[in-house]
Design a protein around this motif. Sequence first.
Motif, PDB file in Angstrom:
ATOM      1  N   ARG A 238       0.822  -1.218   0.000  1.00 46.83           N
ATOM      2  CA  ARG A 238       0.000   0.000   0.000  1.00 46.83           C
ATOM      3  C   ARG A 238       0.853   1.263   0.000  1.00 46.83           C
ATOM      4  NH1 ARG A 238      -0.831  -3.524   3.917  1.00 46.83           N
ATOM      5  NH2 ARG A 238      -2.662  -4.878   3.859  1.00 46.83           N
ATOM      6  N   THR A 239       2.172   1.107  -0.011  1.00 45.18           N
ATOM      7  CA  THR A 239       3.077   2.238   0.162  1.00 45.18           C
ATOM      8  C   THR A 239       4.049   2.325  -1.008  1.00 45.18           C
ATOM      9  OG1 THR A 239       2.971   1.943   2.565  1.00 45.18           O
ATOM     10  CG2 THR A 239       4.775   3.284   1.710  1.00 45.18           C
ATOM     11  N   SER A 240       4.160   3.531  -1.590  1.00 42.19           N
ATOM     12  CA  SER A 240       5.025   3.701  -2.761  1.00 42.19           C
ATOM     13  C   SER A 240       6.309   4.472  -2.460  1.00 42.19           C
ATOM     14  CB  SER A 240       4.254   4.422  -3.878  1.00 42.19           C
ATOM     15  OG  SER A 240       3.799   5.694  -3.423  1.00 42.19           O
ATOM     16  N   ASP A 241       6.354   5.193  -1.329  1.00 39.79           N
ATOM     17  CA  ASP A 241       7.518   6.045  -1.079  1.00 39.79           C
ATOM     18  C   ASP A 241       8.461   5.491  -0.006  1.00 39.79           C
ATOM     19  OD1 ASP A 241       5.722   6.387   0.964  1.00 39.79           O
ATOM     20  OD2 ASP A 241       5.999   8.555   1.152  1.00 39.79           O
ATOM     21  N   GLU A 242       8.222   4.238   0.436  1.00 37.97           N
ATOM     22  CA  GLU A 242       9.105   3.563   1.393  1.00 37.97           C
ATOM     23  C   GLU A 242       9.242   2.114   0.963  1.00 37.97           C
ATOM     24  OE1 GLU A 242      10.484   4.765   4.254  1.00 37.97           O
ATOM     25  OE2 GLU A 242       9.311   6.534   4.831  1.00 37.97           O
ATOM     26  N   TYR A 244       8.881  -0.788   2.241  1.00 31.41           N
ATOM     27  CA  TYR A 244       8.374  -1.647   3.299  1.00 31.41           C
ATOM     28  C   TYR A 244       8.375  -3.119   2.880  1.00 31.41           C
ATOM     29  CZ  TYR A 244       6.718   2.493   5.847  1.00 31.41           C
ATOM     30  OH  TYR A 244       6.652   3.673   6.548  1.00 31.41           O
TER      31      TYR A 244
END
Length: 339
Positions: A238-242, A244
């Motif tokens: 769900r995360t594009s800038d880290e 994870y």
Amino acid sequence: MRQLDSYAPILPRAYFDRMAEVAKDKGAIKRWLTIPVLYDLDARLKMMEGHPDYQQILTLSSPPIELVAGPDQSPEMARLANDEMARIRDAHPDKFPAFVASLPMNNVPAALEEMDRAIDVLGARGIQVFTNVNGRPLDDPEFWPIFERAVSHHDVPVWMHPARGANMPDYLTETKSKFEIWWTFGWPYETSAAMTRMVFSGFFDKLPTLKVITHHMGAMIPFFDGRVGPGLDQFGTRTSDEDYEGLLKSMPKRPIDYFKMFYADTALAGGRAGIRCGLEFFSADHVLFATDCPFDPEGGPMFLRTIPEAIDSLELSEDDREGIYFKNALRMLKMPCDC
């Protein structure tokens, strides 16, 4: 059966009086001024008279020391609190067999010094922290030496209490939390967020013997085991800038398995369903009896009745009941069982 209350907050009178002097915001301590059992030891002892098998592990009540006093004054406040809790334990060992050290978390060098003194000199059996330090997360690198010292040097458990006030709004367009949402639902969220930060910051990988007792039965985690389990197995999607997803691949265990390494207490105001849910998630050997006395509508006695009633209604085995009521705590605190 013996009942060893792992979370029955106290404000020793000398500390309470000093807190009232030091606190800049008298409104912030309004709640504590109206509960005599918090600061009046005679009132506390009288309340406990009708419960001959009941004992308390002393923990300092909120507000956090670092919220009351700045870094120059907080070390003095912590020393006073720990001295007073040790004095109460020594005067009434049959009622208060142990206490947990409080630390000036806004002054890390002083916190380390006070931890050593409280444990080595006064005999504290653990340390207490709050879920944030004046808004700073516990996984801030500055606080790492505190956890490392507690676990690697002293081998004591960590009590973790939520800290969140009305100044944390529920909506970005507002400046405060209304209707005490910050307490009712904010505290469980706060605890869950702190637990999650610990998990993904590698606390349990770096300190495999870390024991953290989460207040209020692990907060939101047991109820949302599906989101914590299958949900976090998809961590990073769900995360594009880290990165994870890369972090998830580097973790030796599934996220949910780390969450099950926490301990939890039964301080749920007598809620039977919540205790059952927490026991199913953490297992009975990771749950400790606690009441949150005296923060009930009767100023103390109510939770001493309702929480045991809730536990006993669950038809647990005798071994599980003994573990929850006193054996798990004694094992963690390295205290003799005498049973």
